[in-house]
Structure formats: structure tokens, C-alpha cells
Design a protein around this motif. Structure first.
Motif, PDB file in Angstrom:
ATOM      1  N   UNK A 209       0.821  -1.211   0.000  1.00  0.00           N
ATOM      2  CA  UNK A 209       0.000   0.000   0.000  1.00  0.00           C
ATOM      3  C   UNK A 209       0.859   1.267   0.000  1.00  0.00           C
ATOM      4  N   UNK A 210       2.151   1.137   0.349  1.00  0.00           N
ATOM      5  CA  UNK A 210       3.045   2.295   0.371  1.00  0.00           C
ATOM      6  C   UNK A 210       3.740   2.530  -0.965  1.00  0.00           C
ATOM      7  N   UNK A 211       3.650   1.552  -1.870  1.00  0.00           N
ATOM      8  CA  UNK A 211       4.400   1.643  -3.121  1.00  0.00           C
ATOM      9  C   UNK A 211       3.642   2.478  -4.157  1.00  0.00           C
TER      10      UNK A 211
ATOM     11  N   UNK B 164       5.941  10.444   3.133  1.00  0.00           N
ATOM     12  CA  UNK B 164       5.159   9.642   4.083  1.00  0.00           C
ATOM     13  C   UNK B 164       3.821  10.314   4.351  1.00  0.00           C
ATOM     14  N   UNK B 165       2.697   9.631   4.138  1.00  0.00           N
ATOM     15  CA  UNK B 165       1.395  10.251   4.390  1.00  0.00           C
ATOM     16  C   UNK B 165       1.161  10.567   5.863  1.00  0.00           C
TER      17      UNK B 165
ATOM     18  N   UNK C 132       4.440   8.626  -5.388  1.00  0.00           N
ATOM     19  CA  UNK C 132       4.914   9.650  -4.459  1.00  0.00           C
ATOM     20  C   UNK C 132       6.045   9.130  -3.578  1.00  0.00           C
ATOM     21  N   UNK C 133       5.975   7.858  -3.227  1.00  0.00           N
ATOM     22  CA  UNK C 133       6.997   7.241  -2.374  1.00  0.00           C
ATOM     23  C   UNK C 133       8.129   6.638  -3.199  1.00  0.00           C
ATOM     24  N   UNK C 134       7.785   5.969  -4.292  1.00  0.00           N
ATOM     25  CA  UNK C 134       8.773   5.198  -5.056  1.00  0.00           C
ATOM     26  C   UNK C 134       9.780   6.097  -5.774  1.00  0.00           C
TER      27      UNK C 134
ATOM     28  N   UNK D 160       8.614   5.142   9.561  1.00  0.00           N
ATOM     29  CA  UNK D 160       9.660   4.149   9.765  1.00  0.00           C
ATOM     30  C   UNK D 160       9.701   3.139   8.636  1.00  0.00           C
ATOM     31  N   UNK D 161       8.527   2.697   8.192  1.00  0.00           N
ATOM     32  CA  UNK D 161       8.474   1.719   7.098  1.00  0.00           C
ATOM     33  C   UNK D 161       9.019   2.307   5.806  1.00  0.00           C
ATOM     34  N   UNK D 162       8.689   3.564   5.520  1.00  0.00           N
ATOM     35  CA  UNK D 162       9.177   4.197   4.293  1.00  0.00           C
ATOM     36  C   UNK D 162      10.682   4.395   4.346  1.00  0.00           C
TER      37      UNK D 162
END
Length: 470
Positions: A258-260, A397-398, A263-265, A404-406
Motif C-alpha cells: 500500500x506504500x508503493x 510519508x502520508x 509519491x513514495x517510489x 519508519x516503514x518508508x
């Protein structure tokens, strides 16, 4: 004056948020912990090539030293890539401080083992141990993100390159000066121990620095994870987020998939490529400096290499500390990132230019020294990519619940890139010299081509750094 309907009622300057004061005590302690990593890792650079040569595994082939030096450095990042995401996710559950304590303790044990190693396998095991236990980098960036907001992020993240530069000054100076103490100070180091373990002294001093950092962390560093925070740690300490303003984080598991998002990648991909190129350069520089002039290097001694790396580190740190935040405010993080990336091409070109000068003039003279200094200036500008890309990753990070996960994802990608970088760069360097590929310069051509790919990736970054709390 008659105002038109298109005239803004409030000027841009008036709507600009005032800078939030940084929590200086907490950030100071965090930066002291950050200093442990570069001191421990760079202290081996001045003597690692000489150490490998003394182990006898190259069969007297000086050109092959690069293969083994690259393997030792790469295996650390392979081990780190396998575990850093787990450490970062664990810090989201049990807190940042316990994970930091484990990582710092692991660094202390591993550097002592490195100094006591008399075989190539021993060197490999000690570096892998450090990598497996080291989740510090991702966790410290997470803590920095929790201590800052969009108004003071550039000022705070400028400290990371500064600390790495200080470590890049202290580490090589320590390694180059203290290696083989029985040769430099025979009246003091008369025991046969120092002859059997000639590189233990710089490792022991580095371990003492690590123990001091661990002691300071256990006493003074406050937890920043909101669910593990002591009641007294409020917005006055953190400087940014109060317990009321932060949504209470639960222990629910956030799927990585769900983080991929783009905006993050995209920032993570940029960071990985920057790390690959930077660690390749860091591996190539001492190898180039130590390579005999007959093979296209400069033929520096370990102490000379340590002195140059130390000077480079302090010059880099001073510049980043004085000018990085101001340049970000003026140019913006994206524009500065793209300009800094472009400087890596001439950084690579300086290597064959120095080789040609040594070959043409038969010695390392003032022209070579001037070229080496010009390379340093370009490297200082190039290193501003690190501070800017940290800002983009933190802002992606939203919420703080997944920060931490990002950071764990980004550090996993970076560790993978750094695992490949030294081995590829040093092996290509050795191959270029052995087979005279492109006049011995094939490694520089490959890295220049990869710089073009990074320049395109940089263009995909968002134009502005987003504030997670808006």
C-alpha cells in the motif's frame, strides 16, 4: 492604488509559514549517534588495500586488490539490505531507542572483530555482522522526520551530510594515523600483539567512540515514537508535534504494497541511484589514490590517503553546514538536486585527467594536485543531492505511523545499491586496468552513463516538498 480582482489579498510572503525552532538538544544527540557510522566505516579506507595485499590472497597482483576491497565493502551492504527494513518496522512497534541500541552495539563488536581478523574470511564475517545488526540509518532519519516539519526540514537534514563529512574527516585520519602503530611509534608499541594485529588500534579507538555514543544515547535521547513516548516528552521537546496534534498510532500492520505509490517510489529510486554513484566514487577514490603510477593511479601511501580523505571530509562538512539550507531556500530542493547531479560527470572525468597528467609529466606535481582539488569542489556540490533527497523521502510519508516503514524501504534500496556499487566499481576499475579497456577508463564511462539516468529520475521528483501535517 486600485486593486484588481486578481490581486491576492495576502502576499505570498505573508502566507509563508514561520520556521519552527529545532529541538537542538535532541538533534545534537541524534547527530552524535549518526557520527558513529561514518567513523567506523571510513576508518578502514586508508589501510584496507594494504591489509588485503598483506593477507596474500592476491598472489602479488596489485591490480587485483580492487576486487577484494570491493567484496568486503559490498558484503556489509548486502547484509544490511537483508535486515534494515525489519529493523525499521520493528522500530514502529517497540520504539526507536531499542533498535538504535542494538545497532550501535553491533557496530562496536564488529569493528573490534575486524581489527582482530587475520584472514579474508574474518574480515568478511566482521563486516557482515555489522550489516546484519545495523538498522540505525533508517531509524535515525525516521526520528529526524518526527522532530521536524516542512519549515525546518532543510536545516535539519543538512546536518546529515555535515556529520558524515565530520566522520569522513575523523575516520580516515584515525585509520591512516593509527594503522601499524609499531612502525610509527616503536618505543611505545613494543608488544608482539601489535605486530600480529597491526590494524587493531584504529578499530579499538573507533569502538571507544561507539561506546561513548551508546552511553550518551541511553541517558539523554528521548523516544520519538508517539506510542512509546514518556508523558514529559511534549511539543516543547520535540519542537514540532504535540501528543494532541499527532494521531494516536496503533500497532496495526501496514502492508508494504500500500506504500508503493509514485509519491513514495520516485524519491526512493533517486536516493538509491545517488547512493550507488556516491559509494562507487568513495570506493574508487582511495583505490585510485593507492594504485601505483605505472598503472594510472597516484601511488599515495595510506597516511597520505587518510590525510586527503580527512581534508575532503572537513571541507565538505563546513560547506554543507554553512550553505546547504540557504541554497535550498533560494533554489528549491528539486532544482538544487538536478544541478548537483550534473556535477558528478566532471567528477568522473577528473580521474582520467589526473592519470594522463601523471603519465605525461612522470610525477604527481602541482597540476595533478590542482585537478584533485577541483574534483573535491565538484564532490562538495554533488553531495547536496543527499540532503535534498532526504527531504523528498520524509515528505512522501502520508503519516508518521508509516515513516519508519518508508525509511526502511528507502534504506533497503540504498543498501542494495551500495552492495553492488563498490564491487562493480572496483572490479571494473581492476578490469579496465588489466585489459586496458577504453585506455583503462571504462569504469568512468559506465558511471557517467548512469548519471544521465539519475538526471532523468530527478526530473520526476515533485516540484515542492509537501508538509505531512497540512
Amino acid at each position: 492604488m486600485i486593486e484588481s480582482e486578481t490581486t491576492p489579498l495576502i502576499s505570498a510572503e505573508a502566507t509563508k509559514k514561520p520556521k519552527t525552532p529545532l529541538p537542538k538538544r535532541q538533534i545534537c544527540i541524534l547527530m552524535m549517534l549518526q557520527l558513529v557510522d561514518p567513523i567506523a566505516s571510513t576508518s578502514i579506507f586508508p589501510y584496507i588495500n594494504q591489509l588485503i595485499g598483506e593477507l596474500g590472497i592476491t598472489g602479488g597482483n596489485e591490480a587485483a586488490v580492487g576486487y577484494y576491497a570491493g567484496i568486503i565493502e559490498s558484503l556489509f551492504f548486502v547484509a544490511q539490505a537483508l535486515t534494515v527494513l525489519r529493523w525499521s518496522r520493528l522500530s514502529d512497534r517497540i520504539g526507536r531507542k531499542p533498535v538504535l541500541a542494538i545497532g550501535i552495539s553491533g557496530a562496536c563488536i564488529s569493528i573490534l572483530c575486524f581489527g582482530l581478523s587475520t584472514t579474508f574470511l574474518g574480515l568478511v564475517i566482521s563486516r557482515c555482522m555489522c550489516g546484519f545488526l545495523n538498522g540505525n540509518v533508517g531509524v535515525m532519519k525516521t526520528m529526524m522526520g518526527e522532530l521536524t516539519d516542512s519549515t525546518n526540514m532543510a536545516q535539519a537534514f543538512a546536518l546529515f551530510p555535515i556529520v558524515w563529512s565530520i566522520g569522513g574527516f575523523v575516520g580516515p585520519l584515525m585509520g591512516g594515523t593509527l594503522a601499524r602503530p609499531q612502525d610509527h611509534w616503536p618505543a611505545i608499541f613494543v608488544n608482539s600483539f601489535w605486530g600480529n594485529y597491526p590494524y587493531f588500534l584504529p578499530c579499538a579507538v573507533a569502538a571507544c567512540v561507539i561506546v561513548l555514543a551508546l552511553f550518551m544515547m541511553s541517558i539523554f535521547l528521548e523516544e520519538t515514537l508517539s506510542t512509546k513516548r514518556r508523558p514529559k516528552l511534549t511539543s516543547a521537546t520535540l519542537g514540532v508535534f504535540s501528543d494532541e496534534s499527532l494521531p494516536q498510532q496503533t500497532m496495526t500492520y501496514t502492508p508494504l504494497r500500500s506504500l508503493l505509490t509514485p509519491t513514495v517510489v520516485v524519491p526512493i529510486m533517486n536516493y538509491a541511484m545517488v547512493a550507488f554513484l556516491d559509494v562507487s566514487f568513495r570506493a574508487l577514490l582511495p583505490l585510485f589514490l593507492s594504485t601505483p603510477t605505472s598503472l594510472g593511479g597516484l601511488g599515495f601511501t595510506p597516511s597520505s590517503i587518510g590525510s586527503w580523505l580527512a581534508f575532503s571530509g572537513i571541507a565538505d562538512g563546513v560547506f554543507q553546514g554553512l550553505f546547504f539550507a540557504k541554497i535550498v531556500d533560494r533554489l528549491g530542493p528539486k532544482r538544487l538536486f538536478c544541478i548537483s547531479v550534473s556535477c558528478f560527470v566532471p567528477v568522473m572525468l577528473m580521474f582520467p585527467i589526473m592519470s594522463w597528467l601523471v603519465s605525461a609529466r612522470g610525477e604527481v606535481n602541482h597540476a595533478v594536485a590542482f585537478t584533485l582539488f577541483c574534483q573535491l569542489v565538484l564532490v562538495v556540490v554533488w553531495h547536496m543531492t543527499l540532503g535534498t533527497v532526504f527531504m523528498f523521502i520524509t515528505a512522501s510519508a502520508p503519516t508518521n505511523a508509516v515513516l519508519g516503514a518508508i525509511n526502511g524501504l528507502s534504506q533497503t534500496s540504498v543498501s542494495t545499491a551500495r552492495a553492488v556499487g563498490p564491487a562493480l566499481a572496483t572490479s571494473l576499475f581492476a578490469l579496465s586496468k588489466e585489459r586496458d579497456l577504453l585506455g583503462g577508463n571504462a569504469v568512468y564511462v559506465v558511471l557517467i552513463m548512469l548519471t544521465g539516468a539519475l538526471r532523468w529520475l530527478g526530473s520526476q521528483l515533485p516540484d515542492k516538498v509537501r508538509d505531512r501535517n497540512e
